[in-house]
Scaffold this motif. Structure first.
Motif, PDB file in Angstrom:
ATOM      1  N   LEU A  92       0.829  -1.205   0.000  1.00  0.00           N
ATOM      2  CA  LEU A  92       0.000   0.000   0.000  1.00  0.00           C
ATOM      3  C   LEU A  92       0.863   1.256   0.000  1.00  0.00           C
ATOM      4  O   LEU A  92       0.517   2.265  -0.619  1.00  0.00           O
ATOM      5  CB  LEU A  92      -0.935   0.001   1.215  1.00  0.00           C
TER       6      LEU A  92
ATOM      7  N   TRP B 257      -3.068   2.294  -5.469  1.00  0.00           N
ATOM      8  CA  TRP B 257      -4.224   1.453  -5.136  1.00  0.00           C
ATOM      9  C   TRP B 257      -5.483   2.304  -5.048  1.00  0.00           C
ATOM     10  O   TRP B 257      -5.435   3.463  -4.640  1.00  0.00           O
ATOM     11  CB  TRP B 257      -3.992   0.725  -3.820  1.00  0.00           C
ATOM     12  N   ASP B 258      -6.612   1.691  -5.400  1.00  0.00           N
ATOM     13  CA  ASP B 258      -7.891   2.388  -5.342  1.00  0.00           C
ATOM     14  C   ASP B 258      -8.746   1.955  -4.151  1.00  0.00           C
ATOM     15  O   ASP B 258      -9.680   2.655  -3.771  1.00  0.00           O
ATOM     16  CB  ASP B 258      -8.664   2.170  -6.646  1.00  0.00           C
TER      17      ASP B 258
ATOM     18  N   SER C  23      -3.643   7.329   5.369  1.00  0.00           N
ATOM     19  CA  SER C  23      -4.377   7.251   4.107  1.00  0.00           C
ATOM     20  C   SER C  23      -5.883   7.218   4.338  1.00  0.00           C
ATOM     21  O   SER C  23      -6.365   6.683   5.339  1.00  0.00           O
ATOM     22  CB  SER C  23      -3.954   5.992   3.345  1.00  0.00           C
TER      23      SER C  23
ATOM     24  N   LEU D 170      -7.652   5.780   1.938  1.00  0.00           N
ATOM     25  CA  LEU D 170      -7.977   4.766   0.939  1.00  0.00           C
ATOM     26  C   LEU D 170      -9.256   4.028   1.323  1.00  0.00           C
ATOM     27  O   LEU D 170      -9.426   3.641   2.479  1.00  0.00           O
ATOM     28  CB  LEU D 170      -6.820   3.762   0.853  1.00  0.00           C
TER      29      LEU D 170
END
Length: 228
Positions: free
Chosen positions: A41, A46-47, A71, A73
């Motif tokens: 990560l 990365w989504d 993050s 994310l």
């Protein structure tokens, strides 16, 4: 194509799930241990992440807490227990959604797509100039300015810049770029993408706005300005 990292110590889960995700234009990769997952990560590109609650080294809750330190994310959590308290704890720690095992792959995909849509940045009005710090891109006139100075761009260079600028921060793989631009330059091929990016970077100097994510692709590393 959105890249999803599955952090789950069940080695038999990742491959069939990755094959299923491909049907929905999602790329799924797996890390078997939290430490490996965090390292991947940290590389970026990365989504979303899918975390199993029951993991070696640290459980999914601790892992989610570590991710949230640095993050935002999108995170979806999986557990074999499916207890209400687990779900509450996971969501309080910053998980975006929660799915108990065993699960139907189609439901996992649907929940993931919902999370990705919810996190997607609002898109500007069609044809509106895209404004960034030091960069303005006008899709109507197919022109761009760097620090107030007009840029001399080829058609392919403009299309690449516009593609990246429409979704700043999103990583576009070389295949993504080829699929978008091949119609503009018939001889465009995978290696040519790197060449076009290199030319565009030089023209954008001193702005350092096109980021390379190793083994992933390219992204625009600028934040869109308000009303841009």
């Amino acid at each position: 194509m959105p890249r999803i990292l599955l952090i789950d110590d069940d080695a038999d889960l990742g491959p069939p799930l990755a094959a299923y995700f491909q049907r929905f234009e999602l790329t799924l990769e797996q890390a078997l241990r939290p430490s490996l997952g965090l390292a991947r990560l940290a590389e970026g590109g990365w989504d979303a992440a899918i975390l199993d609650v029951m993991l070696p080294e640290m459980d999914g809750f601790a892992l989610c807490r570590e991710i949230r330190k640095t993050s935002d994310l999108p995170v979806l959590m999986l557990t074999a227990r499916g207890e209400v308290m687990d779900r509450i704890v996971g969501l309080e720690l910053g998980a975006d959604d929660y799915l108990p095992k065993p699960f139907e792959p189609r439901e996992l995909v649907a929940r993931l797509q919902t999370v990705l849509r919810r996190r997607a940045p609002a898109r500007p009005e069609p044809g509106a100039p895209l404004r960034f710090d030091g960069l303005v891109i006008d899709p109507v006139t197919r022109s761009a300015q760097r620090q107030g100075q007009p840029l001399e761009l080829t058609s392919t260079e403009f299309d690449l810049l516009h593609l990246l600028a429409r979704e700043p921060g999103r990583v576009f793989s070389r295949d993504d770029i080829l699929n978008q631009l091949r119609g503009h330059e018939a001889e465009l091929y995978t290696r040519a993408v790197d060449i076009v990016v290199s030319r565009l970077r030089k023209k954008l100097e001193p702005l350092d706005c096109i980021k390379t994510l190793r083994n992933a692709g390219y992204a625009l590393g600028l934040a869109r300005l308000p009303h841009g």
